[in-house]
Design an enzyme around this catalytic site. Sequence first.
Site, short mmCIF file in Angstrom:
data_model
loop_
_atom_site.label_atom_id
_atom_site.label_comp_id
_atom_site.label_asym_id
_atom_site.label_seq_id
_atom_site.Cartn_x
_atom_site.Cartn_y
_atom_site.Cartn_z
N GLY A 174 -3.14 9.32 -3.56
CA GLY A 174 -4.48 9.65 -4.06
C GLY A 174 -4.61 10.81 -5.02
CB CYS A 202 -9.84 4.57 -0.01
SG CYS A 202 -8.27 5.10 0.71
CG ASP A 239 -1.87 1.24 1.21
OD1 ASP A 239 -2.54 1.45 0.18
OD2 ASP A 239 -1.91 1.99 2.19
CB SER A 240 0.19 4.75 -0.89
OG SER A 240 -1.00 4.84 -0.13
CG HIS A 254 -5.63 5.09 4.15
ND1 HIS A 254 -5.00 4.52 3.08
CD2 HIS A 254 -4.66 5.69 4.89
CE1 HIS A 254 -3.70 4.76 3.17
NE2 HIS A 254 -3.47 5.47 4.25
CD GLU A 285 -0.96 7.51 5.53
OE1 GLU A 285 0.23 7.76 5.71
OE2 GLU A 285 -1.38 6.35 5.27
CB CYS A 321 -2.97 0.66 -2.66
SG CYS A 321 -3.02 2.42 -3.01
N1 DGL Z 1 -5.04 3.28 0.63
C1 DGL Z 1 -5.03 3.84 -0.69
C2 DGL Z 1 -6.21 3.35 -1.49
O1 DGL Z 1 -6.79 2.30 -1.20
C3 DGL Z 1 -5.04 5.35 -0.80
C4 DGL Z 1 -4.09 6.10 -0.01
C5 DGL Z 1 -3.39 7.19 -0.76
O2 DGL Z 1 -4.01 8.17 -1.22
O3 DGL Z 1 -2.19 7.03 -0.84
O4 DGL Z 1 -6.58 3.99 -2.45
#
Ligand code: DGL
Length: 274
Positions: A44, A193, A11-12, A195, A159, A74
């Site tokens: 994102g 997402c 993931d990012s 997150h 975050e 992600c």
């Molecule tokens: N967790 C990432 C997703 O599922 C997004 C996080 C980011 O913007 O880096 O899209």
Amino acid sequence: MQKPFSIGVFDSGYGGLTVLKEIVKALPQYDYMYLGDNARAPYGNRSFETVNEYTKECVDWFFEQGCHLVILACNTASAKALRNIQQTHLPTIEGHKRVLGVIRPTAEVIGNFTQSKNIGVLATSGTVQSQSYSLEIKKFFPDVNVYQQACPMWVPLIENNAHHSQGADYFVKEYIHALEKQNSNIDCILLACTHFPLLMEKIIEHSPVDTKIIAQGEIVAASLKDYLERHPEIEMLCSKDSTRTFYTSDSAEDFDKHSSIFYGESIQSTHIKI
Ligand code: DGL
């Protein structure tokens, strides 16, 4: 003879940990290696080229560690980089490596959760812009309408560990209302997402009663289980000592401090340079 390998989960930043948690619950026997590209998160709002480049570098890092199967946990990376990696990068690489995303497995089942045939998709701007969910869901559920809403403030709030703050309430309300304005008969909201499950309580609180709020973790875990059952030649090479190792491209200390809220238990990570 090919060596056994850990399954890579990428993931990012921290969000993929919500997916890894469910994967580990469903398939505890395997070894997993997690990488968060925290130094360059969030992805994102970044361009296709940048997300593609960053994701490719991280996938290559997994390959260098001996992983032959990598899950992009992600949505942004799945939306913006997966196809390019599968179609143009993997064919140039030696050995039989696989990279899987989270959008297709989610699109395959999400239509089963709506009665009104109206689904809301909350995601990063990048995922919304890619139209991946609208296109993929239509393939499996042609009679379902998809309404998308970008939530660009949510990942930074999460975050920065501010997802319980009043500021978070404000932005949760704002995006849910914007989604409802598109169609008031939406009865199922997909958190597209990885997150966003961290905001689950607030999302439920600000959504119309009886709306189903769907997170992806269990869906992705079930899909990986099915994939490994259908590919015994890959499954037999996945090592099975139930180990989990964590890597971050930013400070390991920070990662260890923040990651437990996503994963549910404490984590000791190692810093790597991408
Ligand atoms: N967790 C990432 C997703 O599922 C997004 C996080 C980011 O913007 O880096 O899209």
